[in-house]
Design a protein around this motif. Sequence first.
Motif, PDB file in Angstrom:
ATOM      1  N   GLU B 208       0.835  -1.206   0.000  1.00  0.00           N
ATOM      2  CA  GLU B 208       0.000   0.000   0.000  1.00  0.00           C
ATOM      3  C   GLU B 208       0.873   1.262   0.000  1.00  0.00           C
ATOM      4  OE1 GLU B 208      -3.594  -0.594   2.433  1.00  0.00           O
ATOM      5  OE2 GLU B 208      -3.013   1.324   3.321  1.00  0.00           O
ATOM      6  N   THR B 212       0.677   3.863  -3.022  1.00  0.00           N
ATOM      7  CA  THR B 212       0.252   5.247  -2.788  1.00  0.00           C
ATOM      8  C   THR B 212       1.289   6.209  -3.339  1.00  0.00           C
ATOM      9  OG1 THR B 212      -0.858   4.539  -0.799  1.00  0.00           O
ATOM     10  CG2 THR B 212      -0.438   6.882  -0.979  1.00  0.00           C
ATOM     11  N   GLU B 215       1.489   6.223  -7.164  1.00  0.00           N
ATOM     12  CA  GLU B 215       0.486   7.059  -7.837  1.00  0.00           C
ATOM     13  C   GLU B 215       0.850   8.540  -7.745  1.00  0.00           C
ATOM     14  OE1 GLU B 215      -3.132   5.738  -5.960  1.00  0.00           O
ATOM     15  OE2 GLU B 215      -2.886   3.745  -6.864  1.00  0.00           O
ATOM     16  N   ARG B 216       1.373   8.936  -6.567  1.00  0.00           N
ATOM     17  CA  ARG B 216       1.758  10.347  -6.410  1.00  0.00           C
ATOM     18  C   ARG B 216       2.935  10.673  -7.328  1.00  0.00           C
ATOM     19  NH1 ARG B 216       2.772  10.285  -0.133  1.00  0.00           N
ATOM     20  NH2 ARG B 216       2.969  12.523  -0.266  1.00  0.00           N
ATOM     21  N   GLU B 290      -8.976   3.961   4.493  1.00  0.00           N
ATOM     22  CA  GLU B 290      -8.832   4.627   3.192  1.00  0.00           C
ATOM     23  C   GLU B 290      -8.624   6.126   3.349  1.00  0.00           C
ATOM     24  OE1 GLU B 290     -12.511   4.116   1.021  1.00  0.00           O
ATOM     25  OE2 GLU B 290     -13.652   5.103   2.596  1.00  0.00           O
ATOM     26  N   LYS B 293      -5.334   7.743   1.975  1.00  0.00           N
ATOM     27  CA  LYS B 293      -5.290   7.687   0.519  1.00  0.00           C
ATOM     28  C   LYS B 293      -6.187   8.760  -0.090  1.00  0.00           C
ATOM     29  CE  LYS B 293      -5.450   4.066  -3.020  1.00  0.00           C
ATOM     30  NZ  LYS B 293      -6.095   4.648  -4.114  1.00  0.00           N
ATOM     31  N   ASN B 296      -4.819  12.301   0.589  1.00  0.00           N
ATOM     32  CA  ASN B 296      -3.621  12.535  -0.221  1.00  0.00           C
ATOM     33  C   ASN B 296      -3.961  12.802  -1.681  1.00  0.00           C
ATOM     34  OD1 ASN B 296      -2.001  12.204   1.974  1.00  0.00           O
ATOM     35  ND2 ASN B 296      -1.490  10.078   1.558  1.00  0.00           N
ATOM     36  N   GLU B 297      -4.934  12.072  -2.185  1.00  0.00           N
ATOM     37  CA  GLU B 297      -5.326  12.261  -3.584  1.00  0.00           C
ATOM     38  C   GLU B 297      -5.772  13.703  -3.829  1.00  0.00           C
ATOM     39  OE1 GLU B 297      -6.948   7.799  -4.635  1.00  0.00           O
ATOM     40  OE2 GLU B 297      -8.405   9.423  -4.391  1.00  0.00           O
TER      41      GLU B 297
END
Lengths: 267, 511
Positions: B208, B212, B215-216, B290, B293, B296-297
């Motif tokens: 995870e 994470t 993706e960033r 979640e 996540k 952060n998104e």
Amino acid sequence: MIELGLHCMNGLRLGDEPSRLERIAKLVTDPRWHAKFKLINVAHLPNTPPEPVFTGTVAAADLPEAARKALFSGAVDDVQFGVSRTASTDTARLFVKTGRYPNERSWGSSRLRLSDHDGDRIAAPWVELQHDLVDAIGARHGVIIAAPTHDLMRIETWLSNISLEGRPLHPRPEEISSYAVNKAKLGDAYLRAPRWGTYLAPEHLEKIGGRAKVIASVEPAVVRDVGPLVYFQLTEHVSDALSPSTEVKRARFEQLVAALLPPREQS
Amino acid sequence: MRRFWVCAVLVVCVVSVARRVPADDDSDRDSLLREIDDNVGRIADRMNGYDSNSPSYADDAISYANNVKDLVDKLDRVKGSDSHANDVVSRYPGYVDQFRQAAQYLRRAKDFQFKSKEIFDRCQADEADLQQFVRSYTGRPETMDEGLEKLPDKARDYGRKGNDAYDKLREYDRPMQDAASFARFSVSNDRWSDVSSRFSDSQQRILEFFRTNYERAEITCKRLALGEKHPDVDKALDDMRRYTGDAKQTVTQLKHDYNEWLRSVRKLREFTANDRDEIRDAMCKAGYYELDKRVNEVADRWASQISSSYGTILGQSDRLMSRATDDKLKKFKGSAQVREGLGWNRENLEKLKNYELAGSNNPKIRTKLEYGKKRHDEIESSICSGSNYAELEISSSYCSNSIRPGSGCRADCVQVASTCMVIEIKPNNDGAKEEGDRQRAAYADGLNRWYQGNKDELFSKYPNLKQCERDNKLQVDSRLETYDFCPSASEVQSMESELKDTSADVSESAE
């Protein structure tokens, strides 16, 4: 805002009852939910392969097959059907514990959030749907709860208290604990205290003096047979469910069944 | 005669040794079984929170597994007819082999865990440097020709860096996915059940963390990789091309250009207002697992939007300032208003660098998320001291976790009295309470099932639970303990830079 919820217990072991599973699967897509289930979450029995798994949303066309798959899988301990992950649009739920684990019974719960303007219109068919569900599960007891908040509904349908910063959210947390601790005996040796709607089996009715005595003492607005059970509803419309006069009726009903309530736990 | 006595002594010795053997075997067997159990416990300890511990913990765990194997070999010689010992001898070597293999893969996954974060940090630092260049070229008319020539090169340099970083990122992805998918261990017997649940939990967290940050990094490095098509560079080049230097050196023109600039600033500020609502939404509704996540998104998208014009807007402000301080114009009232407005708004823009542009590294957002974890731990230690059990693990033979499949069942707290109270601690929001409802129900059922299935094992692991036994039944209740986490609108506002309102337009009337 008002929420309606069903909690029915001491049902049959559904793994051994394919025709009942079939009935429940059909009820999942029933229009009386007034919502379309799109999410399926399953808990698997320990030591079984974790199949099936449902990720993302289930399309309406696929729901009947998906519901069957979830309910019929021998690895599934319980199934929850939901509408949305967002609280504001998450208007209905259905939870079925299959009773597949050795020495356990099935039970079920569901809920529906009602809007203020047409609650009575939506609630009536939903209640009829719950009767079908209770009968399909083969429950020996159940209640339909009307609650003013979602947290109270969670507590009443999961039989588990919630505290916020140490303060219990239910006005009678010890009552909920008494059900939690005696969960396996509910609908058998013990009953839950009556709520807006209450399902009683003949043996329980007999112990409290019979149907006529309930009608005379409680004056329920609705009395009807649901399979082998008798269903009592305190008022005709859900809009009156939280009124003080309904609470008076409920308290009289609770006194009638007092001998069948589990001992209170200190929480 | 002497021979007779020697023989007699030998016979006595042999008889006494023969008599002693079973007794020694029993005690050796018990002691070996204890040692084996201890070593399996040590493996479980080493796997506990492995995602945040040293990679070498996996090596330690493998070495404990080797000890188990050696001890099982010894046990094989003294197992006799003891059913438990026979069971251990027949099953444990397979468990050890399975564990050693899985742990090697987990160790490999651990080696990759922080790689995506390193790349994300690198791309983010390069992005900040690039914006500095954009600002410096757009900000000074005298270097604009040079800027028009050099900024595309610079942007391409950074584009290559972004590309390389992105390639590297993808290079790490495959072996990470392979390692993580082979790093699986699932045995539900004895203390191996603890090893399994901790192993799975760590495996999930390692993966995870990598995902994470992957993706960033993907978003940040890909934007950098756009080279001269990077939105801020594109905007700056366009701005410089359009700058002819022929702007009328009048105060009216200065005020007009300033008002135009203010419109860009307001647009930039609009992003922050929209994302503020989304961050609040995530903090108030997302489930416990979640939450990070989702927050952060939003924060990263926030940063990305601001980055698309940040350098250019600052550069334009530098240019406006130099015009407003020019000898010809500085005497006018309008120039003073522009200077004042630029000072006011630039202070705001500079502040964005510290918070909004940092995206998910925004220190105030990190602090809030950390607060949630700290609050969870505080509640856990306040309600779960003494004879109660914090982080009680329920054997996977009796419990499965539908919220985090494969990660085992671990109750935040089990309070022990005449009833065992299973407690899950969650932030007070629907998503988290939904998770909590499923978990507490599964854990309460799991304890009951364990009791029904093997109460000796349950009580040997958690002896205090005996207090909850009544009439051949374990009395189990459950509760959700929630804490306020949903921030107020003003609290979310404080996660941004403390920005003053954008100043009003200046009057463009002639002076």
